[in-house]
Design a protein around this motif. Structure first.
Motif, PDB file in Angstrom:
ATOM      1  N   ARG A   1       0.719  -0.625  -0.633  1.00  9.38           N
ATOM      2  CA  ARG A   1       0.080  -0.229   0.058  1.00  9.38           C
ATOM      3  C   ARG A   1       0.914   1.763   0.110  1.00  9.38           C
ATOM      4  O   ARG A   1       1.925   1.342   0.793  1.00  9.38           O
ATOM      5  CB  ARG A   1      -1.181   0.205   1.393  1.00  9.38           C
ATOM      6  CG  ARG A   1      -2.102   0.953   1.600  1.00  9.38           C
ATOM      7  CD  ARG A   1      -2.995   1.004   2.039  1.00  9.38           C
ATOM      8  NE  ARG A   1      -3.603   2.171   2.635  1.00  9.38           N
ATOM      9  CZ  ARG A   1      -4.584   2.122   3.471  1.00  9.38           C
ATOM     10  NH1 ARG A   1      -5.203   1.411   3.761  1.00  9.38           N
ATOM     11  NH2 ARG A   1      -4.700   3.765   3.481  1.00  9.38           N
ATOM     12  N   PHE A   2       1.035   2.193  -0.750  1.00 12.25           N
ATOM     13  CA  PHE A   2       1.322   3.526  -1.343  1.00 12.25           C
ATOM     14  C   PHE A   2       1.127   4.138  -0.410  1.00 12.25           C
ATOM     15  O   PHE A   2      -0.304   4.838  -0.402  1.00 12.25           O
ATOM     16  CB  PHE A   2       1.532   3.390  -2.339  1.00 12.25           C
ATOM     17  CG  PHE A   2       3.017   5.171  -3.209  1.00 12.25           C
ATOM     18  CD1 PHE A   2       3.034   4.714  -2.277  1.00 12.25           C
ATOM     19  CD2 PHE A   2       2.589   5.339  -4.568  1.00 12.25           C
ATOM     20  CE1 PHE A   2       4.218   5.632  -2.663  1.00 12.25           C
ATOM     21  CE2 PHE A   2       3.430   6.348  -4.143  1.00 12.25           C
ATOM     22  CZ  PHE A   2       4.051   6.554  -3.691  1.00 12.25           C
ATOM     23  N   GLU A   3       1.944   4.661   0.713  1.00 13.35           N
ATOM     24  CA  GLU A   3       1.473   6.006   1.684  1.00 13.35           C
ATOM     25  C   GLU A   3       2.905   6.633   1.503  1.00 13.35           C
ATOM     26  O   GLU A   3       3.660   6.942   1.953  1.00 13.35           O
ATOM     27  CB  GLU A   3       1.285   5.622   2.753  1.00 13.35           C
ATOM     28  CG  GLU A   3       0.465   4.366   3.360  1.00 13.35           C
ATOM     29  CD  GLU A   3      -0.513   3.647   4.486  1.00 13.35           C
ATOM     30  OE1 GLU A   3      -0.556   4.477   5.402  1.00 13.35           O
ATOM     31  OE2 GLU A   3       0.660   2.767   4.700  1.00 13.35           O
ATOM     32  N   LEU A   4       2.437   7.945   1.098  1.00 13.62           N
ATOM     33  CA  LEU A   4       3.080   9.573   1.001  1.00 13.62           C
ATOM     34  C   LEU A   4       3.757   9.192   1.777  1.00 13.62           C
ATOM     35  O   LEU A   4       5.286   9.446   2.071  1.00 13.62           O
ATOM     36  CB  LEU A   4       2.450  10.257   0.137  1.00 13.62           C
ATOM     37  CG  LEU A   4       1.717  10.116  -1.202  1.00 13.62           C
ATOM     38  CD1 LEU A   4       1.227  11.686  -1.273  1.00 13.62           C
ATOM     39  CD2 LEU A   4       2.728   9.698  -2.069  1.00 13.62           C
ATOM     40  N   ASP A   5       3.060   9.865   3.261  1.00 15.33           N
ATOM     41  CA  ASP A   5       3.477   9.943   4.549  1.00 15.33           C
ATOM     42  C   ASP A   5       4.931   9.518   5.176  1.00 15.33           C
ATOM     43  O   ASP A   5       5.719   9.421   5.622  1.00 15.33           O
ATOM     44  CB  ASP A   5       2.706  10.469   5.635  1.00 15.33           C
ATOM     45  CG  ASP A   5       1.442   9.523   5.661  1.00 15.33           C
ATOM     46  OD1 ASP A   5       1.509   8.195   4.597  1.00 15.33           O
ATOM     47  OD2 ASP A   5       0.920   8.926   6.610  1.00 15.33           O
ATOM     48  N   LYS A   6       4.290   7.921   4.512  1.00 14.48           N
ATOM     49  CA  LYS A   6       5.214   7.313   4.709  1.00 14.48           C
ATOM     50  C   LYS A   6       6.963   6.103   3.932  1.00 14.48           C
ATOM     51  O   LYS A   6       7.545   6.755   4.419  1.00 14.48           O
ATOM     52  CB  LYS A   6       4.987   5.303   4.841  1.00 14.48           C
ATOM     53  CG  LYS A   6       4.609   5.568   6.744  1.00 14.48           C
ATOM     54  CD  LYS A   6       3.438   4.236   7.003  1.00 14.48           C
ATOM     55  CE  LYS A   6       2.722   4.029   7.670  1.00 14.48           C
ATOM     56  NZ  LYS A   6       1.649   4.864   7.772  1.00 14.48           N
TER      57      LYS A   6
ATOM     58  N   ALA B   1      17.958  15.223  -5.654  1.00 10.53           N
ATOM     59  CA  ALA B   1      18.217  14.211  -4.073  1.00 10.53           C
ATOM     60  C   ALA B   1      17.347  15.056  -3.546  1.00 10.53           C
ATOM     61  O   ALA B   1      16.290  16.326  -4.227  1.00 10.53           O
ATOM     62  CB  ALA B   1      19.480  15.036  -3.731  1.00 10.53           C
ATOM     63  N   MET B   2      16.673  13.937  -2.830  1.00  6.66           N
ATOM     64  CA  MET B   2      14.918  14.442  -2.046  1.00  6.66           C
ATOM     65  C   MET B   2      14.927  14.326  -0.516  1.00  6.66           C
ATOM     66  O   MET B   2      16.110  13.476  -0.074  1.00  6.66           O
ATOM     67  CB  MET B   2      13.746  14.063  -2.927  1.00  6.66           C
ATOM     68  CG  MET B   2      13.459  13.622  -3.664  1.00  6.66           C
ATOM     69  SD  MET B   2      12.198  12.779  -4.704  1.00  6.66           S
ATOM     70  CE  MET B   2      11.757  12.536  -5.895  1.00  6.66           C
ATOM     71  N   VAL B   3      14.561  15.405   0.522  1.00  5.75           N
ATOM     72  CA  VAL B   3      14.241  15.209   1.546  1.00  5.75           C
ATOM     73  C   VAL B   3      12.440  15.615   1.968  1.00  5.75           C
ATOM     74  O   VAL B   3      12.181  16.324   1.682  1.00  5.75           O
ATOM     75  CB  VAL B   3      14.920  16.274   2.253  1.00  5.75           C
ATOM     76  CG1 VAL B   3      14.433  16.026   3.891  1.00  5.75           C
ATOM     77  CG2 VAL B   3      16.619  15.677   1.986  1.00  5.75           C
ATOM     78  N   GLY B   4      12.096  14.330   2.808  1.00  8.07           N
ATOM     79  CA  GLY B   4      10.404  14.788   3.184  1.00  8.07           C
ATOM     80  C   GLY B   4      10.334  14.535   4.396  1.00  8.07           C
ATOM     81  O   GLY B   4      10.977  14.002   4.947  1.00  8.07           O
ATOM     82  N   SER B   5       9.416  15.123   4.783  1.00  8.53           N
ATOM     83  CA  SER B   5       9.621  15.151   6.320  1.00  8.53           C
ATOM     84  C   SER B   5       7.882  15.928   6.484  1.00  8.53           C
ATOM     85  O   SER B   5       7.155  16.259   5.631  1.00  8.53           O
ATOM     86  CB  SER B   5       9.567  16.264   7.490  1.00  8.53           C
ATOM     87  OG  SER B   5       9.547  17.892   6.777  1.00  8.53           O
ATOM     88  N   TRP B   6       7.006  15.219   7.759  1.00 13.81           N
ATOM     89  CA  TRP B   6       5.838  15.078   8.135  1.00 13.81           C
ATOM     90  C   TRP B   6       5.322  15.424   9.010  1.00 13.81           C
ATOM     91  O   TRP B   6       6.062  14.744   9.952  1.00 13.81           O
ATOM     92  CB  TRP B   6       4.918  13.581   7.796  1.00 13.81           C
ATOM     93  CG  TRP B   6       4.956  13.593   5.357  1.00 13.81           C
ATOM     94  CD1 TRP B   6       5.805  13.428   4.745  1.00 13.81           C
ATOM     95  CD2 TRP B   6       3.948  13.055   4.975  1.00 13.81           C
ATOM     96  NE1 TRP B   6       5.243  13.321   3.708  1.00 13.81           N
ATOM     97  CE2 TRP B   6       4.049  12.896   3.643  1.00 13.81           C
ATOM     98  CE3 TRP B   6       2.544  14.157   5.171  1.00 13.81           C
ATOM     99  CZ2 TRP B   6       3.352  13.494   2.832  1.00 13.81           C
ATOM    100  CZ3 TRP B   6       1.707  14.132   4.082  1.00 13.81           C
ATOM    101  CH2 TRP B   6       1.797  13.912   2.483  1.00 13.81           C
ATOM    102  N   GLN B   7       4.420  15.989   9.072  1.00 16.08           N
ATOM    103  CA  GLN B   7       4.040  16.258  10.866  1.00 16.08           C
ATOM    104  C   GLN B   7       2.124  16.324  10.803  1.00 16.08           C
ATOM    105  O   GLN B   7       1.640  17.527  10.064  1.00 16.08           O
ATOM    106  CB  GLN B   7       4.406  17.949  11.304  1.00 16.08           C
ATOM    107  CG  GLN B   7       5.831  17.994  11.794  1.00 16.08           C
ATOM    108  CD  GLN B   7       6.383  19.346  12.298  1.00 16.08           C
ATOM    109  OE1 GLN B   7       5.462  20.460  12.346  1.00 16.08           O
ATOM    110  NE2 GLN B   7       7.120  18.644  13.086  1.00 16.08           N
TER     111      GLN B   7
ATOM    112  N   GLU C   1      14.147   6.374  -4.504  1.00 18.89           N
ATOM    113  CA  GLU C   1      14.867   5.153  -4.153  1.00 18.89           C
ATOM    114  C   GLU C   1      14.885   5.716  -3.060  1.00 18.89           C
ATOM    115  O   GLU C   1      15.645   6.198  -2.362  1.00 18.89           O
ATOM    116  CB  GLU C   1      16.371   4.253  -4.614  1.00 18.89           C
ATOM    117  CG  GLU C   1      15.965   3.409  -5.256  1.00 18.89           C
ATOM    118  CD  GLU C   1      17.399   2.386  -5.529  1.00 18.89           C
ATOM    119  OE1 GLU C   1      17.761   1.265  -5.363  1.00 18.89           O
ATOM    120  OE2 GLU C   1      18.139   3.025  -6.371  1.00 18.89           O
ATOM    121  N   ARG C   2      14.676   5.149  -1.708  1.00 20.59           N
ATOM    122  CA  ARG C   2      14.876   5.805  -0.335  1.00 20.59           C
ATOM    123  C   ARG C   2      16.277   5.323   0.065  1.00 20.59           C
ATOM    124  O   ARG C   2      16.771   4.231  -0.073  1.00 20.59           O
ATOM    125  CB  ARG C   2      13.994   4.937   0.665  1.00 20.59           C
ATOM    126  CG  ARG C   2      12.272   5.396   0.489  1.00 20.59           C
ATOM    127  CD  ARG C   2      11.452   4.948   1.542  1.00 20.59           C
ATOM    128  NE  ARG C   2      11.642   4.916   2.450  1.00 20.59           N
ATOM    129  CZ  ARG C   2      11.639   6.022   3.579  1.00 20.59           C
ATOM    130  NH1 ARG C   2      10.984   7.043   3.188  1.00 20.59           N
ATOM    131  NH2 ARG C   2      12.233   5.779   5.022  1.00 20.59           N
TER     132      ARG C   2
END
Length: 180
Positions: free
Chosen positions: A36-41, A67-73, A177-178
């Motif tokens: 299951r694709f969950e963007l926040d994860k 280069a990517m950096v993701g963060s969630w609140q 890729e993570r």
């Protein structure tokens, strides 16, 4: 006679276009797939990507890395993307993403003129938006039909069709890729 032939050609093109659009996949086609694709994860932490831009005939116009950096609140996330193109050009896009309901997302960025709206089902995400793209000294508003497919916990394949006035002008393919 010429006007009649022109109208007949135009009507035929519209009918063919509608027929092709009806053959397109739908997000519901992926409802029973995994993971299951969950963007926040998935888009949380550092990621890297490599991709290419092709014209409507399939010719590769540009290659790039990101280069990517993701963060969630909670249900709000930020995805910072730093592009480096094969000709040395650099570009930065910062997405503000919000999970609005189960599997539904919206997103904006500085060069996104029509916000992204979309949904995940199973391992797929489909969202659509309009991006301001510089082309030969002018800015074109290009519509993106963006599909992402999560292959496993670390990898996502992204394909986006670009259109202008309803006609395909190109495609973007991206391997994400993570990093651990």
């Amino acid at each position: 006679m010429r006007i009649k032939n022109l109208l007949l050609t135009l009507v035929t093109l519209v009918i063919l276009s509608l027929g092709l659009m009806s053959c397109s996949s739908k997000i519901d086609d992926y409802a029973n797939t995994t993971p299951r694709f969950e963007l926040d994860k998935y888009f949380n932490g550092q990621l890297s990507a490599h991709g290419m831009i092709q014209d409507r005939s399939g010719k590769v116009l540009r290659r790039f890395s990101v280069a990517m950096v993701g963060s969630w609140q909670g249900n709000k996330g930020t995805l910072e993307e730093d592009f480096v193109y094969d000709d040395g050009e650099k570009q930065r896009r910062v997405w503000q993403i919000e999970k609005t309901a189960d599997g539904h997302y919206t997103g904006t960025a500085g060069d996104v003129v029509v916000p992204a709206t979309g949904q995940t089902q199973g391992y797929a995400l489909n969202w659509r938006y309009t991006l301001a793209v510089p082309v030969e000294g002018k800015v074109w508003h290009i519509n993106f039909n963006d599909w992402m497919y999560q292959l496993d916990e670390k990898r996502v394949l992204n394909r986006a069709e670009m259109t202008k006035f309803g006609f395909k002008v190109g495609e973007v393919t991206l391997w994400i890729e993570r990093k651990e």
